[in-house]
Motif scaffolding. Structure first.
Motif, PDB file in Angstrom:
ATOM      1  N   GLY A  27       0.776  -1.158   0.267  1.00 55.09           N
ATOM      2  CA  GLY A  27       0.286  -0.345  -0.550  1.00 55.09           C
ATOM      3  C   GLY A  27       0.366   1.177  -0.202  1.00 55.09           C
ATOM      4  O   GLY A  27       1.757   1.669   0.995  1.00 55.09           O
ATOM      5  N   SER A  28       0.866   1.975  -1.029  1.00 53.46           N
ATOM      6  CA  SER A  28       1.508   3.339  -0.863  1.00 53.46           C
ATOM      7  C   SER A  28       1.301   4.445  -0.285  1.00 53.46           C
ATOM      8  O   SER A  28      -0.437   4.186   0.529  1.00 53.46           O
ATOM      9  N   GLN A  29       1.531   5.250   0.025  1.00 55.07           N
ATOM     10  CA  GLN A  29       1.083   6.770   0.544  1.00 55.07           C
ATOM     11  C   GLN A  29       0.231   7.264   0.057  1.00 55.07           C
ATOM     12  O   GLN A  29      -0.242   6.848  -1.029  1.00 55.07           O
ATOM     13  N   CYS A  30      -1.185   7.817   0.299  1.00 59.33           N
ATOM     14  CA  CYS A  30      -1.800   9.124  -0.374  1.00 59.33           C
ATOM     15  C   CYS A  30      -1.268  10.454  -0.359  1.00 59.33           C
ATOM     16  O   CYS A  30      -1.066  11.198   0.778  1.00 59.33           O
ATOM     17  N   PHE A 232      -6.604   1.273  -5.753  1.00 60.57           N
ATOM     18  CA  PHE A 232      -6.325   2.854  -5.992  1.00 60.57           C
ATOM     19  C   PHE A 232      -5.413   3.438  -4.528  1.00 60.57           C
ATOM     20  O   PHE A 232      -4.356   4.203  -4.499  1.00 60.57           O
ATOM     21  N   TYR A 233      -5.826   2.357  -3.753  1.00 62.01           N
ATOM     22  CA  TYR A 233      -4.465   2.230  -2.427  1.00 62.01           C
ATOM     23  C   TYR A 233      -3.114   2.363  -2.739  1.00 62.01           C
ATOM     24  O   TYR A 233      -2.206   2.171  -1.764  1.00 62.01           O
ATOM     25  N   PRO A 238      -6.673   6.589  -1.937  1.00 60.43           N
ATOM     26  CA  PRO A 238      -7.489   5.399  -0.773  1.00 60.43           C
ATOM     27  C   PRO A 238      -8.101   3.967  -1.388  1.00 60.43           C
ATOM     28  O   PRO A 238      -7.391   3.635  -2.388  1.00 60.43           O
ATOM     29  N   HIS A 239      -8.971   3.696  -0.023  1.00 66.37           N
ATOM     30  CA  HIS A 239      -8.991   2.569  -0.231  1.00 66.37           C
ATOM     31  C   HIS A 239     -10.271   2.081  -1.084  1.00 66.37           C
ATOM     32  O   HIS A 239     -11.599   1.990  -0.972  1.00 66.37           O
ATOM     33  N   VAL A 240      -9.866   2.190  -2.459  1.00 66.51           N
ATOM     34  CA  VAL A 240     -10.987   1.624  -3.630  1.00 66.51           C
ATOM     35  C   VAL A 240     -10.632   1.482  -4.649  1.00 66.51           C
ATOM     36  O   VAL A 240      -9.580   1.665  -4.939  1.00 66.51           O
ATOM     37  N   GLY A 277     -18.155   3.537  -1.603  1.00 60.96           N
ATOM     38  CA  GLY A 277     -18.160   4.949  -0.621  1.00 60.96           C
ATOM     39  C   GLY A 277     -17.738   6.327  -2.013  1.00 60.96           C
ATOM     40  O   GLY A 277     -17.189   6.412  -1.778  1.00 60.96           O
ATOM     41  N   TYR A 278     -18.385   7.260  -1.039  1.00 56.54           N
ATOM     42  CA  TYR A 278     -18.733   8.097  -1.695  1.00 56.54           C
ATOM     43  C   TYR A 278     -17.206   9.278  -2.010  1.00 56.54           C
ATOM     44  O   TYR A 278     -17.120   9.619  -2.477  1.00 56.54           O
ATOM     45  N   GLU A 279     -17.184   9.456  -0.795  1.00 55.50           N
ATOM     46  CA  GLU A 279     -15.987  10.281  -0.666  1.00 55.50           C
ATOM     47  C   GLU A 279     -15.134   9.618  -0.914  1.00 55.50           C
ATOM     48  O   GLU A 279     -13.844  10.562  -1.735  1.00 55.50           O
ATOM     49  N   THR A 280     -14.596   8.158  -0.570  1.00 58.90           N
ATOM     50  CA  THR A 280     -13.407   7.984  -0.911  1.00 58.90           C
ATOM     51  C   THR A 280     -13.272   7.754  -2.698  1.00 58.90           C
ATOM     52  O   THR A 280     -12.242   8.369  -3.767  1.00 58.90           O
TER      53      THR A 280
END
Ligand SMILES: Cc1ncc(COP(=O)(O)O)c(C=O)c1O
Length: 423
Positions: A27-30, A232-233, A238-240, A277-280
């Protein structure tokens, strides 16, 4: 540090601590722009989509903009070919479920031993439909004949597996253990040629781009792919996960997973049983903008070129050091040489008279602190299980996985610790 790396790093607040993130394939940094968008969504437009009042109109537009930006990342012909899932494992399972009605008894599904996400769903589908699973296994690399752990996927092993009954070929664009890139376009072209020679009812390709997307530009149109997904994470978001299905496949191969009264011809309903998840999902739009910001031309191809070039400067010294430890018993698991057909995901084992367990190598790093690496099979269970001489499946390999925001200085620190560990 080059200005490219400085600019990239400045967009990740977590990197300011100096901690060396070297488990990026996990998992990468965001990027900050992503976090800002998630926060803005939740703080200002967190309402249900689809209503006519102004805030709902805005939140609907925000979530829809994620399909537009993901379509650019996939190079899809239309945002209507893009959906989202909570993870790539879920995305692949959704695809397999949606394809169920178009799989017949006796059909053959070809999978690899790479990450189980693009195998497990197809294997279970085969059981449900009375189809057969065939494995496209990795083979010994020609470039390192003396290292049994230097393995790769070769199209020469795929082609004989294709018969008139082949229905699905599912493979990874890049291995999350070996770091090697599969020439997706060539593989699909060769496989389609064989398919037309043997007269197949319908063949479709599902390509797992999870380990590929942080390092190279996806091109579903150029590759002639039917289904594709990435998380995407692992790509600074984010986690999606984003999932692509070709319009023709949507129409003729997939049955909607959603409620019968909804628009079953729309992709988001076909392979996305509930709302994302709408926000992610909105946050993922920041990934494209982050990537575009990396080069002055604001062009995705240029950004990925710069990413690939910088990553080679990380990969070269790390592989060279590990190769130099061959007499000590170090064996690289994957391609031993740097080059553009490889990303800086580097796995190895320490064998021989003074063998070390992978977990003990990692433990030394953990004890030193300030750096994150990891050991295991990383869910590429069958790939690791098939290596000979056999490895303990739990202990498996040590993996150091770097991305473009890592620096040459960080690699030097990693090598210094490795020198201590290996004695
Ligand atoms: C190559 C590959 N495919 C699929 C996955 C699964 O992704 P997710 O965690 O989003 O289900 C991973 C995760 O590590 C991966 O490396």
């Amino acid at each position: 540090m080059s200005t490219f790396v400085e600019k990239a790093r400045s967009q990740f607040p977590s990197l300011a601590s100096g901690y060396i993130f070297a488990d990026n394939a996990g998992g990468s940094q965001c990027a900050k722009i992503v976090v800002d968008r998630i926060s803005d969504y939740l703080l200002n437009t967190n309402v249900q989509l689809g209503a006519d009042y102004s805030v709902s109109v805005e939140s609907t537009q925000r979530v829809a903009s994620a399909s537009v930006s993901a379509a650019k990342l996939f190079n899809a012909a239309s945002p209507d070919e893009v959906a989202f899932a909570s993870s790539s494992t879920q995305a692949a399972e959704n695809l397999a479920r949606a394809l169920e009605n178009d799989i017949q008894e006796g059909d053959e599904l070809i999978v690899t031993g790479e990450h189980e996400a693009n195998a497990g769903g197809w294997k279970k589908l085969a059981v449900r439909r009375g189809a057969t699973v065939k494995f496209w296994h990795a083979r010994q690399s020609e470039s390192a004949p003396n290292n049994p752990y230097s393995v790769c996927l070769s199209v020469d092993d795929l082609i004989p597996l294709i018969t008139s009954k082949t229905r699905i070929v599912a493979f990874t664009a890049c291995s999350n253990i070996l770091g090697s890139i599969v020439p997706v376009k060539d593989v699909i072209k060769a496989a389609r040629t064989k398919a037309s020679e043997v007269g197949i009812r319908k063949i479709e390709f599902s390509v797992d781009c999870v380990a590929y997307a942080p390092h190279r530009q996806i091109d579903v149109q150029g590759w002639d792919v039917d289904y594709c997904f990435f998380s995407f994470y692992k790509v600074y978001g984010p986690h999606v996960s984003g999932v692509y299905a070709r319009a023709a496949s949507l129409k003729s191969s997939l049955t909607a997973l959603t409620h019968h009264f909804l628009d079953v011809d729309s992709i988001s309903y076909k392979i996305q049983p509930g709302g994302p998840g709408y926000e992610t999902t909105y946050g993922t739009t920041g990934v494209l903008d982050y990537l575009l910001s990396l080069t002055p031309s604001n062009d995705l191809a240029a950004s990925f070129k710069a990413i690939a070039e910088h990553e080679q400067t990380l990969l070269g010294p790390l592989l060279a050091f590990l190769r130099s430890q061959e007499p000590r018993g170090v064996r690289i698991v994957g391609d031993e040489q740097a080059g553009l057909s490889r990303v800086p995901t580097v796995s190895f084992v320490v064998t021989g008279e003074r063998a070390l367990r992978s977990q003990d190598v990692v433990k030394t790093f953990d004890q030193k602190g300030g750096i994150g690496i990891r050991y295991g099979h990383f869910y590429a269970y069958s790939l690791v299980d098939n290596l000979t001489p056999k490895l303990d499946i739990v202990d498996a390999v040590v993996r150091i996985s770097l991305v473009h925001y890592n620096t040459v200085e960080e690699v030097e620190k990693i090598i210094a610790i490795l020198k201590e560990v290996l004695g």
